[in-house]
Scaffold this motif. Structure first.
Motif, PDB file in Angstrom:
ATOM      1  N   PRO A 155      85.824  -3.719  24.903  1.00 23.76           N
ATOM      2  CA  PRO A 155      85.130  -3.620  23.609  1.00 23.76           C
ATOM      3  C   PRO A 155      83.688  -4.118  23.689  1.00 23.76           C
ATOM      4  CG  PRO A 155      87.326  -4.561  23.333  1.00 23.76           C
ATOM      5  CD  PRO A 155      87.063  -4.510  24.806  1.00 23.76           C
ATOM      6  N   GLU A 156      83.434  -5.066  24.582  1.00 19.88           N
ATOM      7  CA  GLU A 156      82.084  -5.608  24.729  1.00 19.88           C
ATOM      8  C   GLU A 156      81.144  -4.632  25.431  1.00 19.88           C
ATOM      9  OE1 GLU A 156      85.072  -8.411  23.998  1.00 19.88           O
ATOM     10  OE2 GLU A 156      84.867  -7.271  25.873  1.00 19.88           O
ATOM     11  N   ASN A 157      81.711  -3.753  26.246  1.00 18.09           N
ATOM     12  CA  ASN A 157      80.921  -2.756  26.966  1.00 18.09           C
ATOM     13  C   ASN A 157      81.676  -1.437  26.941  1.00 18.09           C
ATOM     14  OD1 ASN A 157      79.286  -1.248  28.617  1.00 18.09           O
ATOM     15  ND2 ASN A 157      79.748  -2.388  30.494  1.00 18.09           N
ATOM     16  N   SER A 158      81.509  -0.688  25.865  1.00 19.18           N
ATOM     17  CA  SER A 158      82.291   0.539  25.675  1.00 19.18           C
ATOM     18  C   SER A 158      81.904   1.632  26.668  1.00 19.18           C
ATOM     19  CB  SER A 158      82.123   1.059  24.247  1.00 19.18           C
ATOM     20  OG  SER A 158      80.772   1.425  23.989  1.00 19.18           O
ATOM     21  N   LYS A 159      80.805   1.455  27.403  1.00 16.30           N
ATOM     22  CA  LYS A 159      80.366   2.437  28.397  1.00 16.30           C
ATOM     23  C   LYS A 159      80.610   1.951  29.826  1.00 16.30           C
ATOM     24  CE  LYS A 159      78.921   5.368  25.348  1.00 16.30           C
ATOM     25  NZ  LYS A 159      79.669   6.640  25.147  1.00 16.30           N
ATOM     26  N   ARG A 202      89.789   6.354  30.416  1.00 15.52           N
ATOM     27  CA  ARG A 202      89.417   7.202  29.270  1.00 15.52           C
ATOM     28  C   ARG A 202      90.650   7.582  28.457  1.00 15.52           C
ATOM     29  NH1 ARG A 202      85.187   5.906  32.721  1.00 15.52           N
ATOM     30  NH2 ARG A 202      83.391   7.283  32.446  1.00 15.52           N
ATOM     31  N   PHE A 203      90.506   7.571  27.128  1.00 14.50           N
ATOM     32  CA  PHE A 203      91.563   8.053  26.238  1.00 14.50           C
ATOM     33  C   PHE A 203      91.000   9.168  25.377  1.00 14.50           C
ATOM     34  CE2 PHE A 203      93.585   8.165  22.048  1.00 14.50           C
ATOM     35  CZ  PHE A 203      94.888   8.452  22.428  1.00 14.50           C
ATOM     36  N   ILE A 204      91.697  10.298  25.372  1.00  9.51           N
ATOM     37  CA  ILE A 204      91.316  11.449  24.554  1.00  9.51           C
ATOM     38  C   ILE A 204      92.441  11.750  23.565  1.00  9.51           C
ATOM     39  CG2 ILE A 204      90.740  13.905  24.527  1.00  9.51           C
ATOM     40  CD1 ILE A 204      88.544  12.229  25.734  1.00  9.51           C
ATOM     41  N   ALA A 205      92.124  11.693  22.275  1.00  9.92           N
ATOM     42  CA  ALA A 205      93.101  12.030  21.236  1.00  9.92           C
ATOM     43  C   ALA A 205      92.986  13.514  20.935  1.00  9.92           C
ATOM     44  CB  ALA A 205      92.842  11.201  19.976  1.00  9.92           C
ATOM     45  N   PRO A 242      81.720   3.462  18.944  1.00 11.68           N
ATOM     46  CA  PRO A 242      82.058   2.914  20.259  1.00 11.68           C
ATOM     47  C   PRO A 242      83.555   2.997  20.524  1.00 11.68           C
ATOM     48  CG  PRO A 242      80.540   1.455  19.114  1.00 11.68           C
ATOM     49  CD  PRO A 242      80.958   2.499  18.117  1.00 11.68           C
ATOM     50  N   GLY A 243      83.902   3.402  21.736  1.00 12.92           N
ATOM     51  CA  GLY A 243      85.301   3.532  22.109  1.00 12.92           C
ATOM     52  C   GLY A 243      85.834   4.945  22.023  1.00 12.92           C
ATOM     53  N   ILE A 244      85.072   5.846  21.403  1.00 17.51           N
ATOM     54  CA  ILE A 244      85.476   7.254  21.319  1.00 17.51           C
ATOM     55  C   ILE A 244      84.733   8.042  22.385  1.00 17.51           C
ATOM     56  CG2 ILE A 244      85.526   9.338  19.901  1.00 17.51           C
ATOM     57  CD1 ILE A 244      87.474   7.205  18.954  1.00 17.51           C
TER      58      ILE A 244
END
Length: 285
Positions: A51-55, A61-64, A107-109
């Motif tokens: 979460p602190e570095n989303s990149k 990787r998670f793809i919904a 962030p996170g997507i």
């Protein structure tokens, strides 16, 4: 996080998403409840992410791909600190980043999704990039069982097997219902296990609402294999909220305030039960 705490977390996420949908007066309730255990296992136990570095370059990787059931994902990302939890109050409001499908401005997507059938193709490309660049991340793609009727799913399935992408994990949220009825009545895709196996995937069938099975299955996947993995996760639409379970009408339905209070009370009872189990385990140990 151990299994009991993961179960507690999943129930807490279900409370958050029910409150968020009721407040917004919009949302895909049933499918978000059914996939909550899957996402909880991935984000709190299995996936490498920050979460602190989303990149983070080597993040998993998670793809919904079933992007319409985004509510559980928004609640999890907020709980983990990808964005302030207070932002959940803006869900589906004018100008909000938190829309009804994954939005990569958040962030996170990883990718905007929601047009069914596209997520697995995106995931194949990411998994192939990970291997060619020798970065070492895994790619997890969550699909719906109704989504299996999309032809692009099977093009991606062929590609994943052709490129021997052992770092690719597809998950089918098999709750048996879609917006217009049961998946078997709308357009049956059975036998899914045999079809995916015929396309060259390692197929695993589990109870997708059983945290023990989810964690054990994810942990056992061999990313060095020459086959991608497909998890057929049998779930209950509306899981955790008894009046919504296995009800097609709850695919896209907003709880009343009375229903919300009933759902929260039921989920809180589950949390209390799990916490008693934790105390008992600590006492016995």
């Amino acid at each position: 996080m151990d299994i009991i705490n993961l179960k507690i977390k999943a129930a807490q996420i279900r409370i958050d998403l029910m409150q968020m949908i009721t407040r917004a007066q919009a949302g895909h309730t049933g499918g978000s409840l059914s996939n909550t255990d899957i996402l909880t296992a991935l984000y709190y136990k299995i996936m490498k992410h920050s979460p602190e570095n989303s990149k983070l370059e080597n993040r998993d990787r998670f793809i919904a791909s079933k992007g319409h059931s985004v509510e559980s994902l928004w609640c999890i990302l907020a709980d983990l600190g990808y964005f302030p939890k207070e932002e959940l109050e803006t869900f589906s409001q004018f100008g909000s980043r938190l829309i009804g499908h994954p939005n990569n401005k958040v962030p996170g997507i990883e990718m905007n999704t929601g047009a069914l059938g596209h997520g697995l193709s995106i995931s194949v490309g990411m998994a192939l990039a990970s291997r060619r660049e020798q970065i070492g991340y895994k790619v997890y793609c969550l699909m719906g069982d109704g989504e299996q009727a999309e032809g692009s799913i099977w093009e991606a399935a062929m590609a994943g097997a052709h490129y021997k992408l052992g770092n690719l994990v597809g998950i089918v949220d098999m709750n048996g219902l879609q917006i217009s009825g049961s998946t078997s009545d709308v357009l049956s895709s059975d036998p899914l296990n045999e079809k995916w196996a015929a396309f060259g995937w390692n197929v695993i069938e589990i109870d997708g609402n059983c945290m023990e099975q989810l964690v054990a299955t994810f942990e056992a996947i061999d990313s060095t294999s020459d086959k991608p993995t497909l998890i057929l996760a049998k779930t209950v639409k509306g899981k955790g909220v008894s009046f919504a379970e296995n009800q097609v009408g709850w695919h896209h339905k907003v709880p009343t305030e009375e229903q919300l209070q009933s759902a929260v009370a039921e989920l809180q009872q589950q949390i209390d039960s799990y916490r008693k189990e934790l105390v008992a385990n600590e006492y016995n140990s």
